[in-house]
Design a protein around this motif. Structure first.
Motif, PDB file in Angstrom:
ATOM      1  N   SER A 355       0.826  -1.204   0.000  1.00  0.00           N
ATOM      2  CA  SER A 355       0.000   0.000   0.000  1.00  0.00           C
ATOM      3  C   SER A 355       0.861   1.254   0.000  1.00  0.00           C
ATOM      4  O   SER A 355       2.079   1.205   0.207  1.00  0.00           O
ATOM      5  N   ARG A 356       0.242   2.388  -0.218  1.00  0.00           N
ATOM      6  CA  ARG A 356       0.971   3.659  -0.240  1.00  0.00           C
ATOM      7  C   ARG A 356       1.683   3.904   1.093  1.00  0.00           C
ATOM      8  O   ARG A 356       2.842   4.338   1.127  1.00  0.00           O
ATOM      9  N   GLU A 357       0.973   3.633   2.215  1.00  0.00           N
ATOM     10  CA  GLU A 357       1.588   3.857   3.520  1.00  0.00           C
ATOM     11  C   GLU A 357       2.743   2.896   3.766  1.00  0.00           C
ATOM     12  O   GLU A 357       3.795   3.295   4.279  1.00  0.00           O
ATOM     13  N   SER A 358       2.546   1.634   3.394  1.00  0.00           N
ATOM     14  CA  SER A 358       3.612   0.646   3.600  1.00  0.00           C
ATOM     15  C   SER A 358       4.838   0.965   2.748  1.00  0.00           C
ATOM     16  O   SER A 358       5.984   0.802   3.199  1.00  0.00           O
ATOM     17  N   GLU A 359       4.616   1.413   1.520  1.00  0.00           N
ATOM     18  CA  GLU A 359       5.756   1.751   0.666  1.00  0.00           C
ATOM     19  C   GLU A 359       6.534   2.936   1.232  1.00  0.00           C
ATOM     20  O   GLU A 359       7.760   2.998   1.110  1.00  0.00           O
ATOM     21  N   ARG A 360       5.820   3.867   1.864  1.00  0.00           N
ATOM     22  CA  ARG A 360       6.539   4.979   2.503  1.00  0.00           C
ATOM     23  C   ARG A 360       7.370   4.469   3.684  1.00  0.00           C
ATOM     24  O   ARG A 360       8.490   4.926   3.919  1.00  0.00           O
ATOM     25  N   CYS A 361       6.846   3.488   4.417  1.00  0.00           N
ATOM     26  CA  CYS A 361       7.614   2.886   5.506  1.00  0.00           C
ATOM     27  C   CYS A 361       8.892   2.248   4.969  1.00  0.00           C
ATOM     28  O   CYS A 361       9.977   2.407   5.549  1.00  0.00           O
ATOM     29  N   LEU A 362       8.773   1.527   3.859  1.00  0.00           N
ATOM     30  CA  LEU A 362       9.937   0.879   3.260  1.00  0.00           C
ATOM     31  C   LEU A 362      10.978   1.913   2.836  1.00  0.00           C
ATOM     32  O   LEU A 362      12.180   1.731   3.043  1.00  0.00           O
ATOM     33  N   LEU A 363      10.525   3.018   2.261  1.00  0.00           N
ATOM     34  CA  LEU A 363      11.444   4.077   1.843  1.00  0.00           C
ATOM     35  C   LEU A 363      12.131   4.696   3.054  1.00  0.00           C
ATOM     36  O   LEU A 363      13.348   4.919   3.056  1.00  0.00           O
ATOM     37  N   ASP A 364      11.369   4.962   4.109  1.00  0.00           N
ATOM     38  CA  ASP A 364      11.939   5.564   5.303  1.00  0.00           C
ATOM     39  C   ASP A 364      12.967   4.639   5.956  1.00  0.00           C
ATOM     40  O   ASP A 364      13.906   5.103   6.615  1.00  0.00           O
ATOM     41  N   ALA A 365      12.788   3.329   5.781  1.00  0.00           N
ATOM     42  CA  ALA A 365      13.693   2.356   6.396  1.00  0.00           C
ATOM     43  C   ALA A 365      14.956   2.119   5.581  1.00  0.00           C
ATOM     44  O   ALA A 365      15.887   1.489   6.067  1.00  0.00           O
ATOM     45  N   GLY A 366      14.990   2.601   4.334  1.00  0.00           N
ATOM     46  CA  GLY A 366      16.198   2.441   3.529  1.00  0.00           C
ATOM     47  C   GLY A 366      16.022   1.671   2.243  1.00  0.00           C
ATOM     48  O   GLY A 366      16.934   1.617   1.422  1.00  0.00           O
ATOM     49  N   ASP A 405      31.766   9.199  19.549  1.00  0.00           N
ATOM     50  CA  ASP A 405      31.404  10.125  18.472  1.00  0.00           C
ATOM     51  C   ASP A 405      29.949   9.890  18.091  1.00  0.00           C
ATOM     52  O   ASP A 405      29.604   8.844  17.559  1.00  0.00           O
ATOM     53  N   ILE A 406      29.075  10.835  18.384  1.00  0.00           N
ATOM     54  CA  ILE A 406      27.661  10.710  18.040  1.00  0.00           C
ATOM     55  C   ILE A 406      27.400  11.524  16.783  1.00  0.00           C
ATOM     56  O   ILE A 406      27.564  12.743  16.766  1.00  0.00           O
ATOM     57  N   ARG A 407      27.019  10.847  15.711  1.00  0.00           N
ATOM     58  CA  ARG A 407      26.783  11.538  14.448  1.00  0.00           C
ATOM     59  C   ARG A 407      25.453  12.273  14.486  1.00  0.00           C
ATOM     60  O   ARG A 407      24.475  11.798  15.053  1.00  0.00           O
ATOM     61  N   GLU A 408      25.428  13.422  13.876  1.00  0.00           N
ATOM     62  CA  GLU A 408      24.199  14.204  13.814  1.00  0.00           C
ATOM     63  C   GLU A 408      23.222  13.581  12.828  1.00  0.00           C
ATOM     64  O   GLU A 408      23.605  12.917  11.877  1.00  0.00           O
ATOM     65  N   GLU A 409      21.934  13.769  13.093  1.00  0.00           N
ATOM     66  CA  GLU A 409      20.922  13.315  12.158  1.00  0.00           C
ATOM     67  C   GLU A 409      21.072  14.075  10.847  1.00  0.00           C
ATOM     68  O   GLU A 409      21.395  15.263  10.826  1.00  0.00           O
ATOM     69  N   GLN A 410      20.823  13.391   9.760  1.00  0.00           N
ATOM     70  CA  GLN A 410      20.942  14.019   8.449  1.00  0.00           C
ATOM     71  C   GLN A 410      19.864  15.094   8.271  1.00  0.00           C
ATOM     72  O   GLN A 410      18.699  14.856   8.591  1.00  0.00           O
ATOM     73  N   PRO A 411      20.214  16.270   7.781  1.00  0.00           N
ATOM     74  CA  PRO A 411      19.204  17.316   7.556  1.00  0.00           C
ATOM     75  C   PRO A 411      18.126  16.824   6.602  1.00  0.00           C
ATOM     76  O   PRO A 411      18.405  16.095   5.644  1.00  0.00           O
ATOM     77  N   GLN A 412      16.887  17.228   6.869  1.00  0.00           N
ATOM     78  CA  GLN A 412      15.773  16.762   6.053  1.00  0.00           C
ATOM     79  C   GLN A 412      15.921  17.209   4.599  1.00  0.00           C
ATOM     80  O   GLN A 412      15.526  16.477   3.686  1.00  0.00           O
TER      81      GLN A 412
END
Length: 478
Positions: A355-366, A405-412
């Motif tokens: 689904s659209r929501e699940s595909e966005r989850c997959l994208l967010d996960a890498g 060493d804590i890396r910063e979150e990547q800018p959006q």
């Protein structure tokens, strides 16, 4: 371009692997015999959960696939028969294919849904091991199907029918070390979406790179070990040379002259690109290691490397863009097994997982998502509970331990730019040959091309004639 004696070291071992974060499986398939489609109406009632068989999750994301299964189960908590279970198969892609073929042909394992590499769809369909998907002719289902990226959806088809739904896709990308490039060239000369291979060769020449040992810095690296990664790199080179090995029905359409041209293009990338000497022994993990440790300025890799690099390098030290030339599609598709006694429920599960929501989850996960809408932040969001499970615990950054060493979150903004690059790369990607004999094809190609890569004085004419003869047999099923 002629290719004589090549620089040494091509038989060297791949560099030392990184941490377990990089223990990744190799990534980045119909109209056959009609089989009865199970619907639960025939035979004894099925017991236990719907079983989804899949390869391992390569993203290091906390298993987004498992999180999506759990979300489905929460939404069907009142129905024991509609619960689902994910079974991850061990080994690389070739081993997983053999396991699935054996299990489905013998009936030794009860799988309702199988997550198939896109190149396996014709083979499994031709063997009658998976069922065709319903064709939505109108209404919401038809509109929803149009949201899949066209090239990606085409990987589900064989002989005019669709046998699966795209789950996660893949495409080759060009990663590059900005920290090394900007020492010798202006920022406006860094790779762009319109780069050609000649521009990469020119940059390598400017850097004055000429590696002869694996510990020396190279122009670029990729996956040239004798496995599927080599097939992908070869098909990309062939595509840039405008060579298509088969037509849409899997019939061989090339010849020795064309193959020589394609092989010459591949060797150009090795020689003029000053490839890492370890590349002929490198898979995804080894090539990524060489890039991270500064032994290559450019890297051809899959999208999941983007997430891995975020944990391994300073964000200012690297960047990513489209490949300079054609990129090959990878990925997996979800299909209902022909003998599933609950095909209707299995199809409903596939609809949810893609689904659209699940595909966005997959994208967010890498993973690379298969839907166009996933690449537009304003349109879709991941399921909230899945998003929370994938997010590091708590919203407050953890405090660093002494010396840590804590890396910063990547800018959006950078993340959004990457997503747009990925979406554009997918729309221009090409497929590997579509054939029920893909397993035999890739073995023949890997064997003969790898022998050419490690030869001190490769004979392209002889190699092309040999490969042409072998491919004619393979695609004829001999």
């Amino acid at each position: 371009m002629s290719h004589g004696t090549r620089h040494g070291g091509h038989r060297a071992r791949a560099g030392v692997l990184l941490s377990c974060l990089l223990a990744l499986v190799s990534a980045a398939c119909t109209g056959g015999p009609e089989r009865t489609q199970g619907s639960g109406a025939e035979g004894p009632a099925a017991e236990g959960p719907l079983v989804v068989a899949s390869g391992l999750d390569v993203t290091g994301s906390g298993s987004v696939r498992q999180q999506l299964i759990e979300e489905w189960n929460r939404r069907h908590a009142g129905s024991k028969d509609r619960q689902a279970k994910l079974v991850e198969l061990p080994g690389g892609a070739d081993q997983q294919r053999s396991q699935l073929l054996g299990a489905l042909q013998s009936g030794s394992a009860r799988y309702d849904v199988v997550n198939l590499d896109i190149t396996w769809i014709p083979e499994f369909a031709e063997a009658g091991l998976i069922s065709p998907m319903p064709v939505p002719e109108s209404g919401a289902a038809a509109d929803d199907a149009l949201d899949f990226i066209r090239q990606v959806y085409a990987t589900t088809e064989w002989e005019g029918r669709s046998y699966a739904r795209p789950f996660n896709t893949d495409v080759g990308l060009l990663y590059y070390r900005t920290d090394l490039l900007t020492r010798v060239m202006a920022a406006d000369r860094l790779p762009t979406a319109t780069w050609k291979w000649d521009q990469l060769y020119s940059s390598v020449k400017t850097l004055e790179l000429n590696p002869v040992r694996p510990d020396e810095r190279a122009g670029w690296t990729t996956q040239l070990k004798q496995y599927e990664g080599l097939t992908v790199n070869t098909v990309e080179a062939f595509a840039d040379a405008r060579i298509e090995l088969t037509d849409s029905e899997g019939r061989y359409t090339s010849n020795a002259d064309e193959l020589r041209k394609g092989l010459d293009t591949l060797l150009d990338r090795v020689d003029r690109g000053r490839v890492q000497p370890a590349a002929p022994a490198s898979d995804e993990t080894a090539s990524l290691t060489d890039f991270v440790e500064g032994r290559a300025v450019f890297l051809r890799h899959w999208p999941y490397a983007y997430g891995a690099l975020g944990d391994l390098m300073d964000p200012d030290a690297y960047d990513v863009n489209r490949l300079p030339g054609k990129a090959v599609l990878g990925g997996q598709n979800l299909a209902v097994t022909a003998d599933s006694p609950r095909a209707d429920d299995a199809r409903a599960l596939i609809t949810f997982l893609t689904s659209r929501e699940s595909e966005r989850c997959l994208l967010d996960a890498g993973f690379a998502a298969t839907r166009d809408s996933a690449y537009h932040r304003e349109k879709e969001r991941c399921w909230p509970r899945v998003a929370a499970a994938l997010r590091p615990a708590g919203d407050t950054p953890k405090a660093a331990s002494p010396g840590e060493d804590i890396r910063e979150e990547q800018p959006q903004a950078e993340r959004d730019a990457y997503i747009q690059t990925l979406g554009a790369a997918l729309t221009g990607a090409v497929q590997r040959p579509r054939t029920p004999y893909y397993g035999a094809f890739t073995q023949v190609l890997q064997t003969q091309v790898h022998a050419l890569l490690v030869a001190e004085s490769p004979d392209l004419d002889e190699a092309a004639v040999k490969l042409d003869s072998a491919l004619r047999d393979v695609f004829a099923g001999r």
